[in-house]
Design a protein around this motif. Structure first.
Motif, short mmCIF file in Angstrom:
data_model
loop_
_atom_site.label_atom_id
_atom_site.label_comp_id
_atom_site.label_asym_id
_atom_site.label_seq_id
_atom_site.Cartn_x
_atom_site.Cartn_y
_atom_site.Cartn_z
N GLN A 134 5.96 -11.56 -8.31
CA GLN A 134 6.01 -12.08 -9.67
C GLN A 134 7.35 -11.80 -10.35
N TYR A 135 7.96 -10.67 -9.99
CA TYR A 135 9.23 -10.24 -10.59
C TYR A 135 10.20 -9.90 -9.47
N PRO A 136 10.83 -10.91 -8.87
CA PRO A 136 11.69 -10.69 -7.68
C PRO A 136 12.80 -9.68 -7.90
N ASP A 137 13.28 -9.53 -9.13
CA ASP A 137 14.36 -8.58 -9.40
C ASP A 137 13.94 -7.14 -9.13
N PHE A 189 3.87 -0.82 -14.65
CA PHE A 189 3.18 -1.92 -15.32
C PHE A 189 2.80 -3.02 -14.34
N CYS A 190 2.68 -2.68 -13.05
CA CYS A 190 2.40 -3.72 -12.06
C CYS A 190 1.01 -4.32 -12.22
N MET A 212 2.60 -7.49 -5.30
CA MET A 212 2.40 -8.57 -6.27
C MET A 212 3.49 -8.52 -7.34
N MET A 213 3.90 -7.33 -7.72
CA MET A 213 5.00 -7.20 -8.67
C MET A 213 6.28 -7.77 -8.07
#
Length: 364
Positions: A268-271, A51-52, A264-265
Motif C-alpha cells: 500500500q505504501y511502496p516507499d 500504523f500498518c 500489506m504496508m
C-alpha cells in the motif's frame, strides 16, 4: 439468526451492540456502491510499521466493506492533525492528549471515539554513553524532535518543571525521523531526542544504543486517540462505527500476523519498502517497530472491553496531569462530553477467525 454468532464480542457486549445499533441508528456493514472518501490525519511525518493496521484495513477491503475509501495523510505531528480537525479540513484523525486537551480548552468540541494507543509513546532518548541520566540533566541541552509541531515538545515542557528544569533552558531542533535523526544525534547536533517509540525503533535497527527516560507521572498516560468533532459523533454515528470496526479488524491482523501486516504496508505504501536492503533484515526490523507499538495498544482493558475502549479513570488522570503541568490552565470540567465508549460494541462486531483466515490466505 444470531448476527453475533462468530463475533469477537462477549455475550454481554453482544447485547450492548444490539442496543447501540438500535439506539444510535447504526447499520451493520453492507457493500456500498459508492464509497465515501475520507482523509485520516496520521500524526507522523511518514507511514511506519506502527500504523500498518491501516494498510491492512485498505488492502483486505475492510474499509471498502464499510463503504469507505480512506486516504491516510501523514502530517508533521498531532498538533497539525488537531489544527486541521478544528478547521474542518479533515473529519477524523489520530491525536495525542496534549493537543486534544488544549483544543478543548480553547473551545473546540473534540470527541475521543477510539482509544488507539493505550500507554505513553513519547520519551527522551539519549546515547547509551551520554552523561544525561534523566530529565533533570536536560538544562542547557538540545533535543531533536520530528518537527516543531510535535506534541512531544508540549509534553516534555510540561514535565521539565517537575524535575526543576526551566523549559526555556532546553532548545528543540527539528531533525525529522530515521536516518536524518540518526545523523543529528551521532554528529552531536542534538544531545538527545524527544520522540515516540516508533521513531526510536528504526534508530535501534541502525545499531544505535539508547537509554530512555520518562518524566514523573508519565507512565500512567495514554497516547494517540482517534478523534472527531462532536457534531460528527452526534450526527454521523454510522461513519464512526464503520471506520473504527475496520481499524479494529486491521489491528487484530497486526497482532496475530505481523508479517502479513508489514507486507500489506509495503504494497500500500511502496516507499516503506527499502530498495537494496535484504528483505529478511528489513522484515525483522519492521516487526520490531510494530511490536513496540502493539505492546502499547494491547492491555487487560482492550482484551476485556474490546478495541477502542477508554478507561474513565485514565481520562481523569490525564485531565489532572495536564492541569498540574500547565498544559491547560484549568481542568476540563465536563470530560464526559469529550470521549465516548458508545461505539465500542460496534467496533468489535466482527468474526475474528474469518479475518485472520483472510489475512493468512492473502498473497502479496
Amino acid at each position: 439468526m444470531n448476527i453475533f454468532k462468530h463475533s469477537r464480542l462477549t455475550p454481554a457486549l453482544q447485547g450492548c451492540a444490539v442496543a447501540a445499533v438500535m439506539a444510535a441508528g447504526l447499520s451493520m456493514p453492507a457493500q456500498a456502491q459508492d464509497l465515501r472518501h475520507v482523509t485520516f490525519g496520521l500524526p507522523n511525518v511518514a507511514m511506519t510499521p506502527a500504523f500498518c493496521m491501516f494498510a491492512v484495513a485498505s488492502e483486505l477491503g475492510f474499509f471498502a466493506e464499510e463503504g469507505l475509501d480512506v486516504r491516510v495523510q501523514t502530517m508533521s505531528g498531532a498538533g497539525q492533525v488537531a489544527q486541521l480537525l478544528a478547521a474542518g479540513s479533515i473529519e477524523i484523525g489520530g491525536i495525542t492528549p496534549e493537543p486534544i486537551l488544549t483544543s478543548i480548552d480553547q473551545g473546540y468540541d473534540f470527541r475521543i471515539v477510539y482509544n488507539l494507543v493505550r500507554e505513553p509513546t513519547g520519551a527522551i532518548g539519549v546515547p547509551e554513553d551520554s552523561p544525561i541520566n534523566g530529565l533533570e540533566d536536560l538544562a542547557g541541552k538540545r533535543l531533536g524532535v520530528q518537527s516543531l509541531g510535535s506534541s512531544n515538545i508540549i509534553l516534555t515542557n510540561a514535565l521539565l518543571p517537575r524535575v526543576g528544569v526551566d523549559p526555556e533552558d532546553v532548545q528543540y531542533l527539528a531533525v525529522g525521523v530515521g536516518a536524518q535523526a540518526y545523523q543529528a544525534l551521532i554528529a552531536g547536533h542534538v544531545d538527545g531526542l524527544a520522540t515516540s517509540d516508533t521513531n526510536f525503533a528504526p534508530l535501534e535497527n541502525m545499531g544505535l544504543k539508547l537509554k530512555y527516560f520518562l518524566g514523573p507521572g508519565q507512565e500512567a498516560l495514554f497516547s494517540t486517540q482517534i478523534v472527531v468533532q462532536g457534531k460528527t459523533a452526534d450526527e454521523d454515528p454510522d461513519f464512526i462505527a464503520r471506520f473504527g470496526r475496520a481499524v479494529a479488524k486491521g489491528t487484530e491482523v497486526a497482532v496475530e500476523n505481523p508479517e502479513a501486516c508489514i507486507r500489506m504496508m509495503w504494497k500500500q505504501y511502496p516507499d516503506t519498502h527499502e530498495i537494496g536492503k535484504p528483505e529478511a533484515e528489513q522484515m525483522e526490523g519492521s516487526i520490531r517497530v510494530l511490536q513496540k507499538r502493539l505492546d502499547l495498544m494491547v492491555d487487560a482493558d482492550s482484551e476485556a472491553q474490546g478495541w477502542g475502549w477508554s478507561n474513565p479513570e485514565n481520562i481523569a488522570i490525564w485531565n489532572e496531569f495536564a492541569t498540574q503541568t500547565e498544559i491547560i490552565p484549568k481542568p476540563i470540567a465536563d470530560t464526559e462530553a469529550h470521549y465516548t465508549n458508545d461505539f465500542v460494541a460496534a467496533f468489535n462486531d466482527f468474526d475474528r477467525d474469518e479475518i485472520l483466515a483472510l489475512a493468512a490466505a492473502w498473497q502479496p
